[in-house]
Design an enzyme around this catalytic site. Sequence first.
Site, PDB file in Angstrom:
ATOM      1  N   ASP A 108       3.494   3.379   5.183  1.00 29.52           N
ATOM      2  CA  ASP A 108       3.303   2.265   6.122  1.00 29.52           C
ATOM      3  C   ASP A 108       4.447   2.254   7.132  1.00 29.52           C
ATOM      4  OD1 ASP A 108       1.383  -0.465   5.912  1.00 29.52           O
ATOM      5  OD2 ASP A 108       3.151  -0.645   7.193  1.00 29.52           O
ATOM      6  N   ASP A 135      -6.315   1.430   5.225  1.00 26.54           N
ATOM      7  CA  ASP A 135      -6.557   0.038   5.614  1.00 26.54           C
ATOM      8  C   ASP A 135      -5.720  -0.265   6.861  1.00 26.54           C
ATOM      9  OD1 ASP A 135      -7.641  -2.522   5.348  1.00 26.54           O
ATOM     10  OD2 ASP A 135      -6.150  -3.198   3.899  1.00 26.54           O
ATOM     11  N   TRP A 166      -3.523  -2.532  -2.226  1.00 28.47           N
ATOM     12  CA  TRP A 166      -4.393  -1.387  -2.540  1.00 28.47           C
ATOM     13  C   TRP A 166      -3.668  -0.429  -3.485  1.00 28.47           C
ATOM     14  CZ3 TRP A 166      -8.104   0.935   1.683  1.00 28.47           C
ATOM     15  CH2 TRP A 166      -8.907  -0.087   2.208  1.00 28.47           C
ATOM     16  N   GLY A 173       1.018  -3.761  -0.251  1.00 29.16           N
ATOM     17  CA  GLY A 173       0.905  -2.960  -1.471  1.00 29.16           C
ATOM     18  C   GLY A 173      -0.253  -3.300  -2.392  1.00 29.16           C
ATOM     19  N   LYS A 201     -10.905   1.549   7.110  1.00 32.90           N
ATOM     20  CA  LYS A 201     -11.316   0.315   7.799  1.00 32.90           C
ATOM     21  C   LYS A 201     -11.619   0.632   9.257  1.00 32.90           C
ATOM     22  CE  LYS A 201      -8.171  -2.985   8.407  1.00 32.90           C
ATOM     23  NZ  LYS A 201      -7.388  -4.060   7.818  1.00 32.90           N
TER      24      LYS A 201
HETATM   25  C1  SAM Z   1      -4.123  -4.858   6.548  1.00 35.62           C
HETATM   26  S1  SAM Z   1      -2.575  -4.151   6.266  1.00 35.62           S
HETATM   27  C2  SAM Z   1      -2.832  -3.205   4.817  1.00 35.62           C
HETATM   28  C3  SAM Z   1      -2.962  -4.029   3.562  1.00 35.62           C
HETATM   29  C4  SAM Z   1      -2.917  -3.164   2.333  1.00 35.62           C
HETATM   30  N1  SAM Z   1      -4.130  -2.391   2.174  1.00 35.62           N
HETATM   31  C5  SAM Z   1      -2.740  -3.997   1.086  1.00 35.62           C
HETATM   32  O1  SAM Z   1      -3.652  -4.094   0.286  1.00 35.62           O
HETATM   33  O2  SAM Z   1      -1.650  -4.559   0.901  1.00 35.62           O
HETATM   34  C6  SAM Z   1      -2.523  -2.917   7.504  1.00 35.62           C
HETATM   35  C7  SAM Z   1      -1.246  -2.115   7.501  1.00 35.62           C
HETATM   36  O3  SAM Z   1      -1.394  -1.005   8.382  1.00 35.62           O
HETATM   37  C8  SAM Z   1      -0.096  -0.664   8.798  1.00 35.62           C
HETATM   38  N2  SAM Z   1      -0.162   0.236   9.950  1.00 35.62           N
HETATM   39  C9  SAM Z   1      -0.672  -0.026  11.168  1.00 35.62           C
HETATM   40  N3  SAM Z   1      -0.480   1.012  11.985  1.00 35.62           N
HETATM   41  C10 SAM Z   1       0.177   1.953  11.257  1.00 35.62           C
HETATM   42  C11 SAM Z   1       0.667   3.243  11.549  1.00 35.62           C
HETATM   43  N4  SAM Z   1       0.549   3.765  12.769  1.00 35.62           N
HETATM   44  N5  SAM Z   1       1.280   3.948  10.581  1.00 35.62           N
HETATM   45  C12 SAM Z   1       1.426   3.407   9.338  1.00 35.62           C
HETATM   46  N6  SAM Z   1       0.990   2.175   9.002  1.00 35.62           N
HETATM   47  C13 SAM Z   1       0.376   1.462   9.946  1.00 35.62           C
HETATM   48  C14 SAM Z   1       0.521  -2.014   9.116  1.00 35.62           C
HETATM   49  O4  SAM Z   1       1.932  -1.932   9.129  1.00 35.62           O
HETATM   50  C15 SAM Z   1      -0.016  -2.891   7.992  1.00 35.62           C
HETATM   51  O5  SAM Z   1       0.911  -3.025   6.957  1.00 35.62           O
END
Ligand code: SAM
Length: 235
Positions: free
Chosen positions: A110, A150, A84, A82, A190
């Site tokens: 997410d 992200d 972002w 959370g 990203k």
């Molecule tokens: C690096 S983290 C994001 C961090 C976030 N921007 C923050 O500031 O807290 C990447 C996220 O992408 C989510 N993710 C990956 N594949 C996904 C998908 N197919 N659908 C939804 N979320 C996904 C993961 O569950 C993970 O929580």
Amino acid sequence: MTEKRGSSGRGQRDLKVRVKSAKGRRLSSTLWLERQLNDPYVKRAKAEGYRGRAAFKILELDDRFRFLVPGARVVDLGCAPGGWCQVAVARVNALGEKKGKAVGRVLGVDLQEVEPVPGAEIHQLDFLDDGADDKVKDWLGGKADVVMSDMAAASSGHKQTDHLRIVALCEAAAELAFDVLEVGGTFVAKVLAGGAEGALQTILKQRFDKVANVKPPASRSDSSEKFVVATGFRG
Ligand SMILES: C[S@@+](CC[C@H](N)C(=O)[O-])C[C@H]1O[C@@H](n2cnc3c(N)ncnc32)[C@H](O)[C@@H]1O
């Protein structure tokens, strides 16, 4: 949280913490722990109330490109835990705390459950599921000014596979952006440097006025992660 625009680049000098190896802990875990303990962004995230160091990446990108303005409607894909969303809520004035400024909106999704972020609407969803983009469009109920992603798939340990997965996530995010962005809107995502992102860049250049590839200072230099920031959606 003590967020101020333009406040994301402060340096911090501290003594390095050394972590002793312990019985039962692998060397990679010891090195990870040592890196976390010595990472100034991890310390700042804790001090400033952000849920993770990732918050500083979007702060730095926004300091440069200025897309999280009061009143903006934002979709945050892959938003757990959370960070972002926290940044977006503050900058777009989603809680209406900046009196006299337009009130924005933040919608996050997410795979994982996310502890509520005051001011953001968050849904648990696999964005690659059939019909996921329609669900996001329904929740949004209109246009967005910013679509940011992200998203990162769990590492397979195979660099090329990971790269292709993140490109797929990024392309799915771009498809949503093409459907929901207001003319003039911004897409941030990203990607991992590695070759397969060329097709995405070509499509983005056709649909946006400017496409920049950026590695914000908060992105670790030993990671192949970078961010594409496409501004001026042409519709
Ligand atoms: C690096 S983290 C994001 C961090 C976030 N921007 C923050 O500031 O807290 C990447 C996220 O992408 C989510 N993710 C990956 N594949 C996904 C998908 N197919 N659908 C939804 N979320 C996904 C993961 O569950 C993970 O929580």
